[in-house]
Design a protein around this motif. Structure first.
Motif, PDB file in Angstrom:
ATOM      1  N   MET A   1     -17.233 -14.786  -7.835  1.00  0.00           N
ATOM      2  CA  MET A   1     -16.631 -13.574  -7.126  1.00  0.00           C
ATOM      3  C   MET A   1     -16.343 -12.409  -8.237  1.00  0.00           C
ATOM      4  O   MET A   1     -15.748 -12.749  -9.260  1.00  0.00           O
ATOM      5  N   ALA A   2     -16.897 -11.234  -8.150  1.00  0.00           N
ATOM      6  CA  ALA A   2     -16.492 -10.044  -8.879  1.00  0.00           C
ATOM      7  C   ALA A   2     -15.014  -9.545  -8.614  1.00  0.00           C
ATOM      8  O   ALA A   2     -14.755  -9.965  -7.596  1.00  0.00           O
ATOM      9  N   ALA A   3     -14.457  -8.600  -9.370  1.00  0.00           N
ATOM     10  CA  ALA A   3     -13.309  -8.188  -8.897  1.00  0.00           C
ATOM     11  C   ALA A   3     -13.260  -7.497  -7.627  1.00  0.00           C
ATOM     12  O   ALA A   3     -12.167  -7.487  -7.233  1.00  0.00           O
ATOM     13  N   ASP A   4     -14.327  -6.958  -7.194  1.00  0.00           N
ATOM     14  CA  ASP A   4     -14.197  -6.318  -5.949  1.00  0.00           C
ATOM     15  C   ASP A   4     -14.579  -7.130  -4.751  1.00  0.00           C
ATOM     16  O   ASP A   4     -14.890  -6.776  -3.603  1.00  0.00           O
ATOM     17  N   GLY A   5     -14.615  -8.435  -5.058  1.00  0.00           N
ATOM     18  CA  GLY A   5     -14.861  -9.521  -3.879  1.00  0.00           C
ATOM     19  C   GLY A   5     -16.572  -9.750  -3.907  1.00  0.00           C
ATOM     20  O   GLY A   5     -16.962 -10.516  -2.825  1.00  0.00           O
ATOM     21  N   SER A   6     -17.344  -8.939  -4.399  1.00  0.00           N
ATOM     22  CA  SER A   6     -18.619  -8.982  -4.212  1.00  0.00           C
ATOM     23  C   SER A   6     -19.190 -10.119  -4.956  1.00  0.00           C
ATOM     24  O   SER A   6     -18.439 -10.653  -5.938  1.00  0.00           O
ATOM     25  N   ALA A   7     -20.529 -10.574  -4.709  1.00  0.00           N
ATOM     26  CA  ALA A   7     -21.127 -11.860  -5.670  1.00  0.00           C
ATOM     27  C   ALA A   7     -21.393 -11.143  -7.093  1.00  0.00           C
ATOM     28  O   ALA A   7     -22.130 -10.179  -7.008  1.00  0.00           O
ATOM     29  N   ASP A   8     -20.877 -11.708  -8.186  1.00  0.00           N
ATOM     30  CA  ASP A   8     -21.548 -11.263  -9.409  1.00  0.00           C
ATOM     31  C   ASP A   8     -22.746 -11.737  -9.998  1.00  0.00           C
ATOM     32  O   ASP A   8     -22.875 -13.017  -9.820  1.00  0.00           O
ATOM     33  N   LEU A   9     -23.781 -11.091  -9.939  1.00  0.00           N
ATOM     34  CA  LEU A   9     -25.074 -11.652 -10.016  1.00  0.00           C
ATOM     35  C   LEU A   9     -25.725 -11.399 -11.543  1.00  0.00           C
ATOM     36  O   LEU A   9     -26.966 -11.699 -11.668  1.00  0.00           O
ATOM     37  N   THR A  10     -24.764 -11.222 -12.329  1.00  0.00           N
ATOM     38  CA  THR A  10     -25.179 -11.291 -13.590  1.00  0.00           C
ATOM     39  C   THR A  10     -25.937 -12.515 -14.100  1.00  0.00           C
ATOM     40  O   THR A  10     -27.061 -12.162 -14.699  1.00  0.00           O
ATOM     41  N   GLN A  11     -25.840 -13.644 -13.778  1.00  0.00           N
ATOM     42  CA  GLN A  11     -26.236 -14.983 -14.150  1.00  0.00           C
ATOM     43  C   GLN A  11     -27.788 -14.841 -13.771  1.00  0.00           C
ATOM     44  O   GLN A  11     -28.776 -15.256 -14.380  1.00  0.00           O
TER      45      GLN A  11
END
Ligand SMILES: NC(=O)c1ccc[n+]([C@@H]2O[C@H](COP(=O)([O-])OP(=O)(O)OC[C@H]3O[C@@H](n4cnc5c(N)ncnc54)[C@H](O)[C@@H]3O)[C@@H](O)[C@H]2O)c1
Length: 456
Positions: free
Chosen positions: A88-98
């Protein structure tokens, strides 16, 4: 078939071992070199029933290999599954970096037709982003002949604690493929990969990519909804003097409702539901929609462990200064060693903040480093003097002012109540998993509070 899986976590490692067991040649690429070294020597760094044996057998048979080199994985594969984290990113979204990192690597190294299937839980539209990242990488290489590729969605529905069993006997295999020739080829290859799972009946559900991406979130959100619904109902049961466990039995027998996921308790945790519910709400807001039901599910869950601690505090007159609290169960559910977003983490922090010393026991979690993994070391250091890890449940209860049950591991279900009463300084149980019959515990001389058992 030649299969590559990127990521050797719960999903990636289980998928790798299971595909290898079915006769495929699998390369599992993991960026954590230490983990790869462990796996190469047959050591499995996570707890999943049956996984150790599968990994050992398929390593020995030469069907399973582990590597850190993503280029090697890309060159090996007919189908490449992405199974990396989407926290989870800080804004609640899914962090897609990986996920996007993997896509860029595919673009840099792909040299023949490849199906890239996303097993990570990702928001609608991610397959397109993965496609664009691969295409960008290919364009930068200025190849004379650009290899074709297809990006498919293959959401994973396995449960931790039964992951091998779930993978080998899926209820369904959801596949989302793009339109056109590449999509058809992708569907064909994925059908081949999953063919052994369809012997008993057809389990493949093939659809468009966006629907497959959304299906995973819809499934988790619906399951989370059942849990929050029951927790909300439990609060009402308390207020009106009803027992949520009786209510559960009264409704679960209705086949349209079913018994699964209707236990009141400390709320859902784990590495999936909290982040997936948040990410779904974020996706909806981005699309100009609000998912009012799912937002409420999240709000109920966020408050649930706190409500439970509040009860305990009330019992002790508002402070736990000088009190010892025994805590049984730390993982987010039984059968796994996963403590990500486990309610026990909230309990430990709040109990210590209220002045308590915690004596904890869990069959698979034995240290604060393990329990509070991911927390800044300074935060862990503040907790350390106040949390002890005990060898057994009765040792944890020794001299405690109350016992709190946070995970319904089997070993907690039939305790020797006489021995437990002797071990505790006071016969007080706060049961976050409703393991026992309140009337029976009363007869045994305990003060017993569950969740929604009719206590005001
Ligand atoms: N755990 C579950 O029960 C479950 C169930 C269904 C779906 N999912 C989803 O599957 C995904 C993976 O979950 P998980 O629990 O297995 O995660 P995990 O954190 O246990 O494992 C992910 C692994 O990927 C590795 N990784 C990250 N980037 C990499 C890269 N570029 N190259 C190679 N390795 C890389 C990490 O080091 C880590 O070991 C998530 O999107 C999750 O939401 C999880």
């Amino acid at each position: 078939m030649k299969i590559t899986i990127i990521g050797a976590g719960y999903v990636g490692l289980v998928s790798s071992a299971c595909f290898a067991e079915l006769g495929n040649h699998v390369v599992c690429v993991e960026r954590d070199a230490l983990r790869v070294a462990q796996l190469q020597s047959g050591e499995v760094p996570l707890h999943e029933p049956g996984l150790q044996e599968l990994v050992a057998r398929n390593l020995a048979a030469g069907r399973l290999a582990f590597a850190t080199d993503v280029a090697l994985g890309v060159r090996h594969a007919q189908v490449l599954f992405i199974a990396v984290g989407t926290p989870m990113a800080a804004d609640g979204s899914a962090d897609l970096t990986q996920v996007l990192e993997v896509a860029h690597a595919v673009g840099r190294h792909v040299s023949r037709f490849l199906v890239v299937a996303n097993k990570s839980t990702v928001p609608v539209g991610t397959a397109q982003r993965v496609h664009d990242a691969i295409a960008q990488g290919l364009a930068a290489r200025q190849l004379a002949r650009v290899p074709a590729f297809a990006v498919a969605s293959n959401p994973e529905f396995l449960k931790e604690g039964a992951a091998v069993e779930d993978f080998m006997r899926p209820d369904r295999v959801v596949i989302g493929v793009p339109e056109g020739r590449a999509g058809e080829r992708a569907a064909g290859l994925l059908r081949r990969a999953y063919a052994p799972f369809n012997r008993n009946r057809e389990r493949m559900v093939v659809m468009d990519v966006k629907s497959a991406e959304l299906a995973k979130y819809a499934a988790n959100a619906l399951l989370a909804t059942k849990i929050s619904f029951m927790n909300d109902m439990a609060a009402l049961a308390d207020a009106v003097g009803a027992d949520i466990e009786q209510v559960r039995r009264g409704i679960g027998s209705d086949r349209r409702i079913g018994y699964d996921f209707i236990y009141a308790g400390l709320g859902y945790g784990g590495s999936c539901f909290p982040k997936d519910v948040a990410a779904l709400c974020h996706t909806a807001r981005g699309a100009g929609q609000r998912l009012r039901v799912v937002e409420a599910v999240q709000a109920v869950n966020d408050a649930q462990a706190g409500r439970f601690v509040q009860r305990l505090l009330q019992h002790f007159g508002g402070s736990l200064a000088g009190r010892v609290i025994a805590l049984w169960g730390l993982t987010f559910k039984p059968g796994t060693d996963d403590v990500r977003e486990a309610p026990s983490r909230i309990l430990v922090r709040r109990l210590v903040a209220a002045g308590a010393r915690v004596q904890a026991h869990d069959p698979l979690v034995h240290s604060l480093e393990q329990l509070m993994a991911g927390d800044p070391p300074a935060r862990r250091a503040r907790l350390a003097p106040h949390v002890a890890f005990c060898a057994g449940p009765l040792q944890a209860a020794q001299g405690a002012d109350a016992l709190v049950i946070a995970t319904e591991w089997k070993i907690y279900r039939s305790p020797d109540f006489a021995a437990l009463r002797r071990a505790l300084r006071a016969p007080v149980i706060f049961d976050g998993r409703n393991l026992f019959d309140p009337a029976e515990l009363g007869r045994q001389g305990f003060f017993y509070q569950g969740v929604g058992r009719g206590q005001r």
